[in-house]
Design a protein around this motif. Structure first.
Motif, PDB file in Angstrom:
ATOM      1  N   THR A   1      42.599 -30.353  40.789  1.00 30.63           N
ATOM      2  CA  THR A   1      41.600 -31.524  41.991  1.00 30.63           C
ATOM      3  C   THR A   1      42.967 -31.724  42.950  1.00 30.63           C
ATOM      4  OG1 THR A   1      41.516 -32.303  40.252  1.00 30.63           O
ATOM      5  CG2 THR A   1      39.530 -30.677  40.595  1.00 30.63           C
ATOM      6  N   GLY A   2      42.122 -32.634  43.230  1.00 26.14           N
ATOM      7  CA  GLY A   2      43.051 -33.483  44.266  1.00 26.14           C
ATOM      8  C   GLY A   2      43.355 -32.741  45.391  1.00 26.14           C
ATOM      9  N   LYS A   3      44.293 -33.682  46.191  1.00 32.38           N
ATOM     10  CA  LYS A   3      45.180 -33.586  48.286  1.00 32.38           C
ATOM     11  C   LYS A   3      46.142 -32.431  47.919  1.00 32.38           C
ATOM     12  CE  LYS A   3      46.140 -36.697  52.210  1.00 32.38           C
ATOM     13  NZ  LYS A   3      46.334 -37.557  52.246  1.00 32.38           N
ATOM     14  N   PRO A   4      46.490 -31.516  48.812  1.00 31.59           N
ATOM     15  CA  PRO A   4      47.535 -30.449  48.537  1.00 31.59           C
ATOM     16  C   PRO A   4      48.649 -31.464  49.040  1.00 31.59           C
ATOM     17  CG  PRO A   4      45.047 -29.508  49.700  1.00 31.59           C
ATOM     18  CD  PRO A   4      45.211 -31.144  49.684  1.00 31.59           C
ATOM     19  N   SER A   5      49.590 -30.852  48.779  1.00 33.44           N
ATOM     20  CA  SER A   5      51.001 -31.867  49.158  1.00 33.44           C
ATOM     21  C   SER A   5      51.739 -30.660  49.800  1.00 33.44           C
ATOM     22  CB  SER A   5      51.959 -32.002  48.068  1.00 33.44           C
ATOM     23  OG  SER A   5      51.132 -33.294  47.480  1.00 33.44           O
ATOM     24  N   ILE A   6      52.877 -31.125  50.979  1.00 37.27           N
ATOM     25  CA  ILE A   6      53.922 -29.806  51.522  1.00 37.27           C
ATOM     26  C   ILE A   6      54.900 -30.413  50.736  1.00 37.27           C
ATOM     27  CG2 ILE A   6      54.871 -29.099  53.696  1.00 37.27           C
ATOM     28  CD1 ILE A   6      52.037 -29.833  55.020  1.00 37.27           C
ATOM     29  N   VAL A   7      55.325 -29.964  50.063  1.00 44.55           N
ATOM     30  CA  VAL A   7      56.702 -30.012  49.534  1.00 44.55           C
ATOM     31  C   VAL A   7      58.957 -29.459  50.185  1.00 44.55           C
ATOM     32  CG1 VAL A   7      58.270 -30.962  47.380  1.00 44.55           C
ATOM     33  CG2 VAL A   7      55.679 -30.336  47.074  1.00 44.55           C
TER      34      VAL A   7
ATOM     35  N   GLU B   1      56.512 -31.330  36.863  1.00 42.15           N
ATOM     36  CA  GLU B   1      55.462 -30.860  36.306  1.00 42.15           C
ATOM     37  C   GLU B   1      54.140 -31.060  36.210  1.00 42.15           C
ATOM     38  OE1 GLU B   1      56.655 -34.293  33.057  1.00 42.15           O
ATOM     39  OE2 GLU B   1      58.703 -33.681  31.676  1.00 42.15           O
ATOM     40  N   ALA B   2      53.736 -31.910  37.083  1.00 39.17           N
ATOM     41  CA  ALA B   2      52.164 -32.251  38.140  1.00 39.17           C
ATOM     42  C   ALA B   2      51.856 -30.862  38.252  1.00 39.17           C
ATOM     43  CB  ALA B   2      52.512 -33.067  38.303  1.00 39.17           C
ATOM     44  N   MET B   3      53.253 -29.962  39.035  1.00 37.70           N
ATOM     45  CA  MET B   3      52.753 -28.624  39.670  1.00 37.70           C
ATOM     46  C   MET B   3      52.971 -28.249  38.784  1.00 37.70           C
ATOM     47  SD  MET B   3      55.588 -29.194  42.746  1.00 37.70           S
ATOM     48  CE  MET B   3      55.086 -27.885  43.973  1.00 37.70           C
ATOM     49  N   GLN B   4      53.211 -28.004  38.007  1.00 36.55           N
ATOM     50  CA  GLN B   4      53.022 -26.992  36.439  1.00 36.55           C
ATOM     51  C   GLN B   4      51.783 -27.060  35.766  1.00 36.55           C
ATOM     52  OE1 GLN B   4      56.225 -27.232  34.110  1.00 36.55           O
ATOM     53  NE2 GLN B   4      57.602 -27.695  35.424  1.00 36.55           N
ATOM     54  N   ALA B   5      51.180 -28.162  36.170  1.00 38.65           N
ATOM     55  CA  ALA B   5      49.522 -28.090  35.467  1.00 38.65           C
ATOM     56  C   ALA B   5      48.671 -28.450  36.113  1.00 38.65           C
ATOM     57  CB  ALA B   5      49.551 -29.914  34.363  1.00 38.65           C
ATOM     58  N   GLY B   6      49.087 -27.600  37.301  1.00 39.04           N
ATOM     59  CA  GLY B   6      48.034 -27.918  38.650  1.00 39.04           C
ATOM     60  C   GLY B   6      47.370 -29.369  39.226  1.00 39.04           C
ATOM     61  N   GLU B   7      47.778 -30.421  38.539  1.00 40.01           N
ATOM     62  CA  GLU B   7      47.958 -32.006  39.063  1.00 40.01           C
ATOM     63  C   GLU B   7      48.659 -32.567  40.151  1.00 40.01           C
ATOM     64  OE1 GLU B   7      48.674 -33.881  35.395  1.00 40.01           O
ATOM     65  OE2 GLU B   7      47.630 -32.902  34.019  1.00 40.01           O
ATOM     66  N   PRO B   8      47.727 -33.484  41.185  1.00 35.25           N
ATOM     67  CA  PRO B   8      48.465 -33.848  41.906  1.00 35.25           C
ATOM     68  C   PRO B   8      49.524 -34.676  41.287  1.00 35.25           C
ATOM     69  CG  PRO B   8      46.199 -34.713  42.024  1.00 35.25           C
ATOM     70  CD  PRO B   8      45.386 -34.010  41.252  1.00 35.25           C
TER      71      PRO B   8
ATOM     72  N   PRO C   1      48.288 -23.498  36.597  1.00 36.77           N
ATOM     73  CA  PRO C   1      46.903 -23.945  37.752  1.00 36.77           C
ATOM     74  C   PRO C   1      47.448 -24.451  39.036  1.00 36.77           C
ATOM     75  CG  PRO C   1      47.083 -24.890  35.242  1.00 36.77           C
ATOM     76  CD  PRO C   1      48.044 -23.877  35.490  1.00 36.77           C
ATOM     77  N   GLY C   2      46.344 -24.755  39.560  1.00 28.71           N
ATOM     78  CA  GLY C   2      46.949 -24.406  40.966  1.00 28.71           C
ATOM     79  C   GLY C   2      47.334 -23.110  41.869  1.00 28.71           C
TER      80      GLY C   2
END
Length: 401
Positions: free
Chosen positions: A177-183, A386-393, A133-134
């Protein structure tokens, strides 16, 4: 005349045939002769007064040639009809021309610009992670000198090193859903590189070690468990050209910075940086935290650059938007399946003022054969991935300054 059989009537005529008034009511007899019949009275009462016919010889007025009757002229020659047809044809022609300008030309320009993108096989390798997701974009800043003249290499302080390495590795993450992030991914992150072994992650990109885009993506996916959907790479020349195309980018360093190696000498405070200055600003490590300070500046600058590039003042100004597209598409290196629309989606995500962070750092030890390296914080980096794998913020607890 006198009827001998019946005698004289109430009114008798003399020899001239004219009735003369009789004493017994001849006037009433005359009135009856001129009184309307009953049926005529009934019809008149029902339909009203009889319409008068126009006098013989009167004709309705004719419209003068070229005159108007409800806005139309009737001259009997068909000229008015032909003029209306000509006006309709002109309107259709103008409409078609507008459609060409508004639809066809932008479409042609899009495909022309898309064809200018340089492409490389970065994704789709055997063993790549399944879709998640994401959306993720790996953005790589290469130190490739390709496209720079000897004079420009001296002017920008890039040196003459052959091949290419990477000073910048970032992942733009757009959750469902939610705000993007630059990592930011520290270039000295100590990870396992497929086919090479444990080393700094930028070694996966180094051409001297047989690396490149595919190995870099593969290394990050293996270390993080996060799939990369798009790949974007830009070298020194392209970076300078894009910054100059948008008219420079305003940055506000808190302290003056000098670095002869990066050909950088700037004062503290807000200032608009041209391409040359910006290149030195994002490359220098002449600060207390060296590479960690640099990746923070890179995130801030990249976000400001995209914001400037997608601002109405740039997009609506052909003297800036056209050079921007020309410079960008001529110098960006993308995956074989990426297109201009993917770069536009990336820019739109950057317009949402994404959160800026880095893979959480646990320690920076020195390891034999590798030098000073960065080890990720196992717990916090796992929470981030884990958040990125799930498509969560990405949660605040996993954010790194």
């Amino acid at each position: 005349m006198v009827d001998g059989r019946h005698g004289r009537g109430r009114g008798d005529a003399d020899r001239t045939g004219v009735f003369r008034r009789s004493p017994d009511g001849g006037a009433d007899e005359i009135e009856k002769l001129y009184r309307p019949r009953g049926s005529e009275q009934h019809s008149a009462g029902r339909s009203g007064p009889t319409r008068r016919m126009p006098p013989i010889g009167d004709e309705p007025p004719r419209r003068p040639p070229g005159g108007s009757g409800r806005g139309r002229g009737y001259d009997g020659s068909g000229g008015a009809r032909r003029r209306r047809e000509q006006r309709r044809r002109r309107r259709r022609t103008i409409l078609v021309m507008l459609l060409v300008v508004l639809l066809v030309l932008p479409t042609v320009f899009y495909f022309w610009a898309d064809s200018r993108l340089q492409r490389v096989e970065a994704l789709g390798f055997e063993g790549q992670l399944e879709d998640q997701p994401g959306e993720t974009y790996m953005i790589v800043g290469s130190d490739s000198r390709d496209g720079l003249t000897d004079e420009q290499r001296q002017q920008f302080g890039t040196g003459d090193a052959a091949g290419k390495r990477t000073d910048t590795i970032m992942v733009l993450y757009v959750p469902e859903t939610g705000k993007p992030s630059i990592v930011s991914v520290p270039r000295d992150s100590y990870v396992n590189i497929p086919g090479v072994g444990e080393n700094k992650i930028n070694a996966a990109f180094a051409e001297a070690l047989g690396g490149g885009p595919t190995r870099l993506v593969q290394t990050f996916e293996q270390a993080s468990g996060v799939r990369i959907d798009h790949y974007v790479e830009i070298g020194f020349s392209g970076f300078v050209g894009i910054v100059d195309a948008v008219g420079g980018v305003e940055m506000c360093p808190e302290e003056a910075m000098q670095d002869p190696k990066a050909d950088l000498d700037i004062e503290a405070g807000c200032q608009t940086m041209d391409g040359k200055t910006a290149l030195g600003y994002v490359r220098t490590r002449a600060t207390p935290r060296a590479d960690l300070d640099r990746i923070q500046r890179q995130r801030e600058f990249f976000s400001a650059l995209v914001s400037q590039a997608t601002s109405p003042g740039t997009l609506l100004n052909p003297f800036r938007s056209v050079p921007l597209v020309t410079e960008g598409t001529d110098t960006f290196l993308v995956d074989e399946d990426d297109h201009l629309i993917d770069l536009a989606s990336m820019a739109l995500a950057m317009r949402e003022k994404p959160a800026t962070t880095a893979v959480p750092v646990g320690s920076t030890p020195t390891i034999a054969g590798a030098g000073s390296v960065v080890l990720w914080d196992e717990a916090r980096s796992a929470e981030m991935f884990e958040a990125m794998q799930a498509g969560e913020p990405i949660p605040e607890s996993a954010m790194q300054e």
